[in-house]
Design an enzyme around this catalytic site. Structure first.
Site, PDB file in Angstrom:
ATOM      1  N   ARG A   1       0.823  -1.215   0.000  1.00  0.00           N
ATOM      2  CA  ARG A   1       0.000   0.000   0.000  1.00  0.00           C
ATOM      3  C   ARG A   1       0.856   1.265   0.000  1.00  0.00           C
ATOM      4  O   ARG A   1       0.494   2.275  -0.623  1.00  0.00           O
ATOM      5  CB  ARG A   1      -0.925  -0.031   1.221  1.00  0.00           C
TER       6      ARG A   1
ATOM      7  N   ILE B   1      -7.724   7.641  -0.942  1.00  0.00           N
ATOM      8  CA  ILE B   1      -7.645   6.185  -0.900  1.00  0.00           C
ATOM      9  C   ILE B   1      -8.385   5.769   0.369  1.00  0.00           C
ATOM     10  O   ILE B   1      -8.163   6.332   1.437  1.00  0.00           O
ATOM     11  CB  ILE B   1      -6.181   5.697  -0.880  1.00  0.00           C
ATOM     12  N   SER B   2      -9.315   4.829   0.255  1.00  0.00           N
ATOM     13  CA  SER B   2     -10.126   4.414   1.400  1.00  0.00           C
ATOM     14  C   SER B   2      -9.268   3.786   2.490  1.00  0.00           C
ATOM     15  O   SER B   2      -8.189   3.243   2.224  1.00  0.00           O
ATOM     16  CB  SER B   2     -11.183   3.401   0.958  1.00  0.00           C
ATOM     17  N   GLN B   3      -9.773   3.839   3.728  1.00  0.00           N
ATOM     18  CA  GLN B   3      -9.062   3.171   4.812  1.00  0.00           C
ATOM     19  C   GLN B   3      -9.003   1.676   4.514  1.00  0.00           C
ATOM     20  O   GLN B   3      -9.881   1.117   3.854  1.00  0.00           O
ATOM     21  CB  GLN B   3      -9.747   3.452   6.143  1.00  0.00           C
TER      22      GLN B   3
END
Length: 229
Positions: free
Chosen positions: A53, A79-81
């Site tokens: 990530r 960017i999503s958790q």
């Protein structure tokens, strides 16, 4: 004897994996943020442990890559958790034979997680700068089963339909009919729905005997679903 370049890349990736200083952070992320919240699909957990990530977020915020929060990636997008990525992935019930469409490529992280599990990933990004960067980064990480398109995701990707699953990472006010049409029989779609700036609903839809049936999963906040003007 000359060693094929592909073999060299495989060994390089394996070497980097073994010496990756972020590996322990990924392990902790999966244990404390994802497994602890009930994600059980082992293929999803393994993908989350594997995808780097930190290489799919802007370098200046790399130290926060495995934090339990969304992060800015430019163009007003995020960017999503990690938990949300894992949840949405698990909800489509991914397997190695699936063809998946993603709307909202962003940094490419969700596409990479999918690519670790499913056969083919098709992902659309409306912001050219984000889409091109994601495509470059995904290629540099060796993902050969991801295709990136720059454009308006509302119309989906008709010439690659039908899809076994669709993941939408931005919130429209209503579910786009073209995406429903491009979902295969028995296919699943996970999508946030609601107005910008308000709490939205994460909806899971499934096509059963030609009808699209939906159910509420949770309350969420996503960036708005943008369209070409």
């Amino acid at each position: 004897m000359m060693v094929p370049m592909k073999i060299i890349w495989i060994f390089l990736i394996l070497f980097l994996w073994q010496t990756d200083p972020y590996k322990s952070k990924r392990e902790k992320m999966v244990e404390s943020q994802i497994e602890a919240r009930g994600i059980k699909d082992e293929s999803v957990l393994e993908a989350m442990r594997k995808v780097p990530r930190h290489l799919l977020v802007p370098e200046k915020i790399r130290e926060y890559a495995y934090s339990d929060m969304p992060l800015p990636i430019g163009e007003g997008q995020t960017i999503s958790q990690p938990y949300i990525v894992a949840l949405m992935t698990e909800l489509i019930k991914p397997d190695k034979n699936m063809k998946v469409l993603e709307i909202g490529t962003g940094s490419g992280y969700q596409a990479a997680v999918l690519a670790e599990i499913v056969k083919e990933v098709y992902t659309i990004e409306i912001f050219e700068a984000l889409g091109l960067r994601a495509e470059r980064d995904l290629q540099s990480l060796g993902y050969e089963n991801i295709q990136v398109r720059i454009g308006d995701g509302y119309q989906g990707w008709p010439d690659k339909a039908p899809f076994d699953a669709i993941i939408v990472t931005a919130a429209p006010e209503t579910i786009p009919q073209p995406l429903i049409d491009q979902l295969a029989e028995g296919g699943r779609m996970i999508i946030p729905v609601g107005e910008e700036g308000k709490v939205q609903e994460l909806i899971l839809g499934e096509k059963v005997k030609g009808k699209f049936r939906t159910r509420f999963i949770s309350s969420v906040r996503f960036v708005p679903f943008l369209r070409d003007k």
